[in-house]
Design an enzyme around this catalytic site. Structure first.
Site, PDB file in Angstrom:
ATOM      1  N   GLY A 128      13.331   7.634 -12.159  1.00 49.33           N
ATOM      2  CA  GLY A 128      13.994   6.331 -12.185  1.00 49.33           C
ATOM      3  C   GLY A 128      15.500   6.495 -12.280  1.00 49.33           C
ATOM      4  N   THR A 186       8.903  -2.074  -7.218  1.00 47.20           N
ATOM      5  CA  THR A 186       7.668  -1.882  -6.448  1.00 47.20           C
ATOM      6  C   THR A 186       7.937  -1.048  -5.201  1.00 47.20           C
ATOM      7  OG1 THR A 186       7.052  -4.108  -7.138  1.00 47.20           O
ATOM      8  CG2 THR A 186       5.692  -3.077  -5.441  1.00 47.20           C
ATOM      9  N   GLY A 225       0.874  -1.170   0.000  1.00 41.92           N
ATOM     10  CA  GLY A 225       0.000   0.000   0.000  1.00 41.92           C
ATOM     11  C   GLY A 225       0.906   1.213   0.000  1.00 41.92           C
ATOM     12  N   GLY A 275       8.956   4.615  -5.505  1.00 44.44           N
ATOM     13  CA  GLY A 275       8.476   5.997  -5.352  1.00 44.44           C
ATOM     14  C   GLY A 275       8.000   6.258  -3.928  1.00 44.44           C
ATOM     15  N   ASP A 276       7.340   5.267  -3.337  1.00 37.38           N
ATOM     16  CA  ASP A 276       6.854   5.423  -1.952  1.00 37.38           C
ATOM     17  C   ASP A 276       8.039   5.620  -1.003  1.00 37.38           C
ATOM     18  OD1 ASP A 276       4.433   4.719  -3.125  1.00 37.38           O
ATOM     19  OD2 ASP A 276       4.610   2.612  -2.540  1.00 37.38           O
TER      20      ASP A 276
HETATM   21  O1  RIB Z   1       3.540   1.654  -4.817  1.00 35.86           O
HETATM   22  C1  RIB Z   1       3.543   0.278  -4.559  1.00 35.86           C
HETATM   23  C2  RIB Z   1       2.294  -0.118  -3.856  1.00 35.86           C
HETATM   24  O2  RIB Z   1       1.187   0.124  -4.697  1.00 35.86           O
HETATM   25  C3  RIB Z   1       2.209  -1.583  -3.506  1.00 35.86           C
HETATM   26  O3  RIB Z   1       2.740  -1.874  -2.241  1.00 35.86           O
HETATM   27  C4  RIB Z   1       0.701  -1.893  -3.657  1.00 35.86           C
HETATM   28  O4  RIB Z   1       0.090  -2.302  -2.486  1.00 35.86           O
HETATM   29  C5  RIB Z   1       0.084  -0.637  -4.249  1.00 35.86           C
HETATM   30  O5  RIB Z   1      -0.559   0.129  -3.300  1.00 35.86           O
END
Ligand code: RIB
Length: 247
Positions: free
Chosen positions: A209, A236, A35, A239-240
């Site tokens: 990137g 994955t 998430g 960016g978060d």
């Molecule tokens: O940005 C990656 C995230 O996007 C993943 O962890 C997934 O759960 C979605 O929310």
């Protein structure tokens, strides 16, 4: 304070993306916390931040798993609500080039109400960080509340969607990737998009990137930051993580 999504990620690794109608063999399967909101909260906490997470989970095993992760990271979960909806899940495929494709079933993340304890957490924060995996009305209410209390507001406009003018008007900092910046600004070039967006949002940080990041303020590029050279294994949550550490 991070207000955002919490999902359990169901991750399949496979050599390449499957064609429509094709059945192919993957090489591994893994589940884990995810998430965009939870990922940002964990990144900020691991970077030394004092973090509270405002989110929603279901009364189920996945929800319990996510709460455990947040607790283990030392993140304040007073704003983590248990709802009648199931915990959000994300189906993720990661291909050998390190790229991912993600489908989210939002579940509890659709909860749209901001309660008093959550408003109190925001009012006391230095920064409020939001993304676009919770209902827009909730994000607007939270950003307005933050602004009213002098809290710096940070928006990652992901997953990409436009227009989001009302949200942009409430953000002090936005952190889009190149694709999201292009979509929001309506221009393909990442630097031009950053410049254009910085005429409305005070600070725009565009992640590119392998090409690093650019920062624009008041209609000009003020910084270009190169990326460390790495071999991509799995992008994955990159960016978060960037946003969590940046904040
Ligand atoms: O940005 C990656 C995230 O996007 C993943 O962890 C997934 O759960 C979605 O929310």
């Amino acid at each position: 304070v991070v207000l955002g999504s919490a999902n359990v990620d169901l991750v399949v690794r496979q050599p390449r993306r499957a064609e429509p109608g094709e059945t192919m063999f993957g090489t591994s399967f893994q589940t884990g916390p995810g998430g965009k909101g939870l990922n940002q909260a964990v990144a900020a906490a691991r970077a030394g931040g004092d973090v509270a997470f405002i989110g929603a989970i279901g009364d189920d095993a996945f929800g319990a798993q996510l709460r455990e992760v947040l607790d283990a990271e030392g993140i304040d979960t007073r704003g983590l609500r248990v709802t009648a909806l199931p915990t959000g899940v994300a189906q993720i495929t990661v291909t050998d080039d390190g790229e991912n494709a993600i489908t989210v079933v939002a579940g509890a993340n659709e909860t749209a109400e901001l309660r008093d304890p959550e408003r109190a957490l925001i009012a006391e924060a230095s920064h409020l960080v939001v993304q676009l995996e919770r209902p827009e009305a909730l994000l607007i209410e939270a950003l307005r509340h933050a602004r009213a209390h002098g809290v710096t507001t940070v928006l990652t406009p992901a997953p990409a969607r436009a227009p989001i003018d009302e949200l942009l008007a409430l953000a002090d900092v936005i952190v889009p990737n190149a694709g999201e910046a292009a979509l929001l600004a309506g221009v393909a070039d990442a630097e031009e998009a950053a410049v254009s967006l910085s005429r409305t949002v005070p600070t725009v940080v565009v992640t590119r990137g392998a090409e690093g990041a650019v920062v624009a303020q008041r209609g000009e590029i003020v910084s270009r930051v190169p990326a460390a050279a790495v071999t991509a294994v799995d992008t994955t949550g990159a960016g978060d993580t960037f946003t969590g550490v940046l904040v």
